[in-house]
Motif scaffolding. Structure first.
Motif, short mmCIF file in Angstrom:
data_model
loop_
_atom_site.label_atom_id
_atom_site.label_comp_id
_atom_site.label_asym_id
_atom_site.label_seq_id
_atom_site.Cartn_x
_atom_site.Cartn_y
_atom_site.Cartn_z
N THR A 20 -68.47 -44.23 -9.61
CA THR A 20 -69.78 -44.91 -10.13
C THR A 20 -70.85 -45.17 -9.10
O THR A 20 -72.02 -45.66 -9.39
CB THR A 20 -69.41 -46.47 -10.81
OG1 THR A 20 -68.92 -46.97 -9.58
CG2 THR A 20 -68.38 -46.33 -11.91
N TYR A 54 -77.99 -48.69 -14.57
CA TYR A 54 -77.55 -48.58 -13.33
C TYR A 54 -78.12 -49.78 -12.42
O TYR A 54 -79.22 -50.43 -12.90
CB TYR A 54 -77.49 -47.25 -12.55
CG TYR A 54 -79.27 -47.12 -12.34
CD1 TYR A 54 -80.13 -46.62 -13.49
CD2 TYR A 54 -79.74 -47.28 -11.28
CE1 TYR A 54 -81.47 -46.44 -13.19
CE2 TYR A 54 -81.07 -47.32 -11.09
CZ TYR A 54 -81.99 -46.70 -12.10
OH TYR A 54 -83.52 -46.68 -12.04
N ALA A 67 -76.83 -46.17 -5.80
CA ALA A 67 -77.10 -46.40 -7.37
C ALA A 67 -75.44 -46.50 -7.89
O ALA A 67 -74.69 -45.79 -7.62
CB ALA A 67 -77.83 -45.35 -7.98
N VAL A 69 -73.81 -46.89 -11.03
CA VAL A 69 -73.79 -46.23 -12.47
C VAL A 69 -72.85 -46.74 -13.46
O VAL A 69 -71.68 -46.65 -12.96
CB VAL A 69 -73.88 -44.58 -12.46
CG1 VAL A 69 -74.23 -44.15 -14.13
CG2 VAL A 69 -75.16 -43.97 -11.98
#
Length: 533
Positions: A20, A54, A67, A69
């Motif tokens: 992620t 995000y 980031a 997500v």
């Protein structure tokens, strides 16, 4: 801060249904400046939504951040991270306003980020040579689009390449194809010229940012750079600073000072923003970090077996001065009630053979003073159930009760308490070394106690009586060795332990005798009273 790297995109990263966190390796100033694009297995791009699809960390870090997500991109998808700074200019530099270098530098950084963003986009664009005729650019675009629509036909042609001889039969059409090719080349040149123009714009932006003081930006019609205005602002600021210093030096002196007077400070917790502070709060802050405390007056006067009077004076605790302009008579056999003739116990009932510690109170709303008696020496441990609206400022005096549960009579002079009648603490023919809590001196606090040592010896006798502080040794000794009977009396002063306990011993060496230790007075030496050490 600076923008020291030309990196403005990261990825694409392959999704695996688990990961992620995806790193971006360039600096951003706001979470909105990071664009996250997810490409599905069929190649369709979707721009993800901040805080919905995000979140971002590492904002402001030169090396970038991540980031995060959610949910994790599936296998077969890809994540691409791009710098995405809006093409707006929010910095407003006012004429002769305050100059903040960080604000100006931030505006420069955003300008460079936008240029890097344009550079990244142009690197992905189809370009044409700069010599291409711009008048035919529309036709070139139409031809390219038309050629794109012929993709299936081109594949078909490749499949029949072995039939070139047949194609020769349509050679008359080749000039037309060549014309289209020339047009394509021309339009490519024009696209390259557009890229060159963008580079010129970047140079102009740099001139607007960095040209020196009084240096006009070329082609601007007499405009100047941000650096020019920065230097002008600095000169104004320096002049203003010198002017303010002169105003302060020339101002009239304030006499006398009062609590509400104010001075300016630079707030280190708010990026050195100018704020104000009152003299009262300044004094309170200094007192709190230095432990400054003071008592003047405020001695205790015996009134009756259950009542005392607190004399006038003031106390200074916790950076606050509380003044007692009138004497207050308080009852030790009742719980606290504000004002004269009110009770003064923090809780419970008056008890026999106890040390009561007298603490100063301060009214939260009015600043008025009052008194409370507690078995707790530490102000923080005083029971405040009956003290709503009051703060416990600090300990001032002590009051002792007898075994008959009445107030022991004494005269207080500063920190010295002289008993109206001496208290015989221990007596006998002899006794082993032992600790005692003197009934005529406070418990649970160290004081300097004055005792009367009595050593009475009969004919042909010898003996010693001892009193002191430490367990390992006694401080004062009265020895008598006589042929004929005699009684010696000597006053001595020793300091009790922090618990109020002292150590005593009486030794009869030969013959017989009688020993007595009597408390005469004590000094509450830990109190910071100006009129009594």
């Amino acid at each position: 801060m600076t923008i020291s790297s030309e990196t403005n995109r990261s990825g694409p990263y392959p999704g695996n249904g688990v990961t992620t966190a995806f790193e971006y390796e360039f600096k951003i100033l706001e979470p909105e400046h990071l664009q996250v694009i997810k490409t599905d297995a069929s190649g369709v791009d979707t721009i993800l939504v901040l805080d919905s699809d995000y979140t971002v960390n590492g904002v402001g870090d030169d090396g970038g951040g991540q980031a995060l997500v959610a949910p994790a991109p599936a296998t077969g998808t890809k994540i691409t991270l791009l710098l995405n700074v809006p093409f707006t200019q929010d910095t407003d530099l006012e004429n002769q306003g305050a100059y903040y270098a960080e604000t100006v530098e931030r505006a420069f950084d955003l300008m460079v980020m936008r240029l890097q963003q344009l550079k990244e986009r142009s690197a992905r664009a189809v370009t044409i040579p700069p010599t291409y005729d711009s008048a035919t650019i529309d036709q070139l675009i139409a031809n390219v689009l038309a050629l794109g629509d012929k993709g299936a036909a081109i594949e078909a042609v490749a499949a029949v390449a072995q039939y070139l001889e047949t194609v020769a039969d349509v050679a008359d059409d080749i000039p037309a194809v060549a014309g289209l090719t020339a047009t394509t080349v021309t339009k490519a040149g024009e696209a390259a010229q557009s890229a060159s123009d963008a580079s010129g714009s970047a140079a102009l932006a740099a001139a607007y940012a960095n040209n020196g003081e009084d240096v006009v930006v070329p082609g601007s019609g007499g405009l100047f750079s941000a650096k020019h205005f920065m230097l002008k602002s600095k000169a104004i600021f320096d002049s203003l600073t010198n002017t303010v210093a002169g105003w302060i030096h020339a101002a009239a002196a304030k006499t006398p000072l009062n609590d509400d007077d104010e001075i300016g400070i630079a707030d280190s917790a708010a990026v050195w923003v100018l704020k104000k502070i009152s003299l009262f709060n300044l004094v309170r802050y200094i007192a709190s970090i230095t432990g400054q405390a003071k008592i003047s007056g405020c001695e205790t006067v015996y009134v009756s077996t259950t009542t005392i009077q607190m004399k006038t004076g003031y106390v200074f605790f916790n950076g606050r001065r509380t003044t007692f302009g009138a004497a207050l008579t308080k009852a030790l056999n009742a719980t606290f009630v504000a004002g004269a003739a009110g009770g003064m116990l923090d809780t419970g009932v008056m008890q026999a053979s106890k040390t009561y510690f007298i603490h100063a109170l301060r009214n939260v709303a009015t600043g008025a003073g009052d008194w409370v008696a507690s078995l707790q020496q530490d102000p923080a441990l005083v029971n405040t159930t009956n003290l709503t609206g009051w703060t416990v400022e600090g300990r001032v005096n002590v009051v002792l009760t007898t075994s008959g549960n009445v107030i022991r009579q004494y005269v207080q002079d500063g920190n010295e308490y002289r008993l109206q009648a001496g208290v015989a603490e221990i007596s006998g023919g002899s006794w082993a070394a032992q600790d005692i809590q003197p009934a005529g001196a406070p418990a649970n606090v160290s004081t300097e106690i004055t005792f009367l040592l009595i050593n009475g010896q009969s004919n042909n006798s010898a003996g010693s009586v001892l009193v002191g502080t430490d367990v390992g040794g006694l401080g004062v000794q009265l020895s008598v060795n006589v042929v004929s009977s005699v009684e010696n009396r000597v006053p001595v002063t020793v300091r009790s332990r922090s618990t109020g306990v002292i150590r005593t011993q009486a030794i009869e060496t030969t013959g017989s005798g009688t020993f007595v230790i009597t408390t005469l007075s004590f000094k509450d030496y830990t109190m910071p009273r100006t009129n009594g050490a």
